[in-house]
Design a protein around this motif. Structure first.
Motif, PDB file in Angstrom:
ATOM      1  N   UNK A  84       0.903  -1.250   0.074  1.00 36.50           N
ATOM      2  CA  UNK A  84      -0.067  -0.048  -0.034  1.00 36.50           C
ATOM      3  C   UNK A  84       0.995   1.233   0.010  1.00 36.50           C
ATOM      4  N   UNK A  85       0.199   2.510  -0.312  1.00 42.38           N
ATOM      5  CA  UNK A  85       1.129   3.615  -0.517  1.00 42.38           C
ATOM      6  C   UNK A  85       1.670   4.087   0.903  1.00 42.38           C
ATOM      7  N   UNK A  86       1.219   3.707   2.051  1.00 39.49           N
ATOM      8  CA  UNK A  86       1.585   4.246   3.351  1.00 39.49           C
ATOM      9  C   UNK A  86       3.149   3.807   3.711  1.00 39.49           C
ATOM     10  N   UNK A  87       3.533   5.103   4.429  1.00 48.21           N
ATOM     11  CA  UNK A  87       5.086   4.825   4.813  1.00 48.21           C
ATOM     12  C   UNK A  87       5.331   3.642   5.604  1.00 48.21           C
ATOM     13  N   UNK A 121      -4.184  -0.629  -3.390  1.00 48.50           N
ATOM     14  CA  UNK A 121      -4.996   0.124  -2.500  1.00 48.50           C
ATOM     15  C   UNK A 121      -4.592   1.717  -2.110  1.00 48.50           C
ATOM     16  N   UNK A 122      -4.427   2.201  -3.503  1.00 53.06           N
ATOM     17  CA  UNK A 122      -4.106   3.596  -3.935  1.00 53.06           C
ATOM     18  C   UNK A 122      -5.635   4.366  -3.943  1.00 53.06           C
ATOM     19  N   UNK A 123      -5.596   5.401  -2.941  1.00 52.09           N
ATOM     20  CA  UNK A 123      -6.452   6.391  -3.242  1.00 52.09           C
ATOM     21  C   UNK A 123      -6.827   6.816  -4.468  1.00 52.09           C
ATOM     22  N   UNK A 124      -7.884   6.722  -5.059  1.00 57.79           N
ATOM     23  CA  UNK A 124      -8.012   7.443  -6.458  1.00 57.79           C
ATOM     24  C   UNK A 124      -7.840   8.939  -6.384  1.00 57.79           C
ATOM     25  N   UNK A 125      -7.621   9.391  -7.817  1.00 66.62           N
ATOM     26  CA  UNK A 125      -7.352  10.773  -8.163  1.00 66.62           C
ATOM     27  C   UNK A 125      -8.414  11.726  -7.520  1.00 66.62           C
ATOM     28  N   UNK A 145      -0.503   7.121  -4.587  1.00 65.48           N
ATOM     29  CA  UNK A 145      -0.250   5.975  -5.390  1.00 65.48           C
ATOM     30  C   UNK A 145       1.145   6.358  -6.159  1.00 65.48           C
ATOM     31  N   UNK A 146       0.899   7.415  -6.982  1.00 67.39           N
ATOM     32  CA  UNK A 146       2.242   8.192  -7.779  1.00 67.39           C
ATOM     33  C   UNK A 146       3.292   8.630  -6.690  1.00 67.39           C
ATOM     34  N   UNK A 147       3.070   9.000  -5.698  1.00 71.89           N
ATOM     35  CA  UNK A 147       4.147   9.437  -4.863  1.00 71.89           C
ATOM     36  C   UNK A 147       4.845   8.145  -4.281  1.00 71.89           C
ATOM     37  N   UNK A 148       4.071   7.039  -3.934  1.00 74.87           N
ATOM     38  CA  UNK A 148       4.638   6.008  -3.538  1.00 74.87           C
ATOM     39  C   UNK A 148       5.578   5.391  -4.640  1.00 74.87           C
ATOM     40  N   UNK A 149       5.077   5.260  -5.891  1.00 75.36           N
ATOM     41  CA  UNK A 149       5.932   4.885  -6.965  1.00 75.36           C
ATOM     42  C   UNK A 149       7.226   5.449  -6.884  1.00 75.36           C
ATOM     43  N   UNK A 196       4.371   0.737 -13.084  1.00 75.36           N
ATOM     44  CA  UNK A 196       4.078   2.364 -13.304  1.00 75.36           C
ATOM     45  C   UNK A 196       2.797   2.564 -12.964  1.00 75.36           C
ATOM     46  N   UNK A 197       1.882   1.640 -12.974  1.00 73.90           N
ATOM     47  CA  UNK A 197       0.322   1.837 -12.594  1.00 73.90           C
ATOM     48  C   UNK A 197      -0.017   1.508 -11.024  1.00 73.90           C
ATOM     49  N   UNK A 198      -0.344   2.494 -10.404  1.00 77.77           N
ATOM     50  CA  UNK A 198      -0.879   1.871  -9.386  1.00 77.77           C
ATOM     51  C   UNK A 198      -2.169   1.355  -9.138  1.00 77.77           C
ATOM     52  N   UNK A 199      -2.668   0.212  -8.452  1.00 74.23           N
ATOM     53  CA  UNK A 199      -3.996  -0.388  -8.387  1.00 74.23           C
ATOM     54  C   UNK A 199      -4.919   0.361  -7.391  1.00 74.23           C
ATOM     55  N   UNK A 200      -5.626   1.041  -7.837  1.00 80.71           N
ATOM     56  CA  UNK A 200      -6.447   2.005  -7.104  1.00 80.71           C
ATOM     57  C   UNK A 200      -7.696   1.272  -6.440  1.00 80.71           C
TER      58      UNK A 200
END
Length: 194
Positions: A101-104, A129-133, A138-142, A154-158
């Motif tokens: 997930x994108x959390x730290x 489990x990236x929050x939608x736009x 998600x982009x920051x985690x990538x 390159x694609x996060x799963x929302x």
């Protein structure tokens, strides 16, 4: 192809990712999903028989593999494997997918896990489990994973409610949620992975 999903942290969408990847692989050939996670979530999802691939537990896998003629295998591994297990899982797969997930805290656990992988392991990180736009988690985690020098899709799963409906109904994911998996599939087939 053998794809294993591995993660140290629970709640990172490892089983959901295994289901979706097995669905994608089933388009190309007979596919087996081996549910090695003690929670048996993949087996519960598959119980209604609406998935386009076969699911079995790790205890049933040897017999199923011997008799099945499978072209692809996806393995949903137990959470928090020990160092020896990480090495064995890596050696037994053509590709490792490491969901996070994108959390730290999850990202930190993923970075630690990659340090346990044997040299030359073929793997890719997958932000789930990236929050939608318009949120940019998600982009920051990538980008954070790239800064660590880790290979990442390159694609996060929302995050979508569709996953809950699909699991409850024992079927594959549909609709907007499936677009993310189509993008991951294109990356797999474009030779960026594998």
């Amino acid at each position: 192809m053998i794809i294993s999903l591995i993660g140290w942290k629970g709640g990172i969408s490892k089983t959901t990712s295994a289901i979706c990847l097995a669905t994608l692989l089933a388009r190309q050939g007979k596919t087996l999903l081996i549910d090695s996670d003690p929670n048996r979530s993949a087996s519960l999802w598959a119980r209604k028989g609406k998935l386009p691939f076969t699911t079995c537990t790790d205890n049933e896998a040897a017999r199923e593999l011997m008799s099945g003629g499978y072209q692809h295998t996806v393995i949903d591994t137990p959470a928090r494997p020990g160092p020896d297990d990480v090495v064995a899982i890596a050696r037994g797969a053509d590709l490792l997918i490491l969901p996070t997930t994108p959390d730290p805290l999850a990202l930190s656990a993923l970075v630690q896990l990659t340090q346990e992988l044997p040299e030359g392991a073929n793997y890719r990180c997958l932000v789930t489990i990236s929050p939608p736009s318009p949120q940019t988690d998600g982009a920051e985690a990538i980008q954070a994973l790239k800064r660590h020098g880790l290979p990442v899709f390159e694609r996060a799963i929302r995050r979508r409610k569709e996953y809950i409906h699909a699991a409850n109904e024992g079927r594959t994911v549909r609709g907007i949620a499936w677009h993310d998996w189509e993008a991951v599939w294109r990356e797999l087939n474009d030779g960026k992975v594998g």
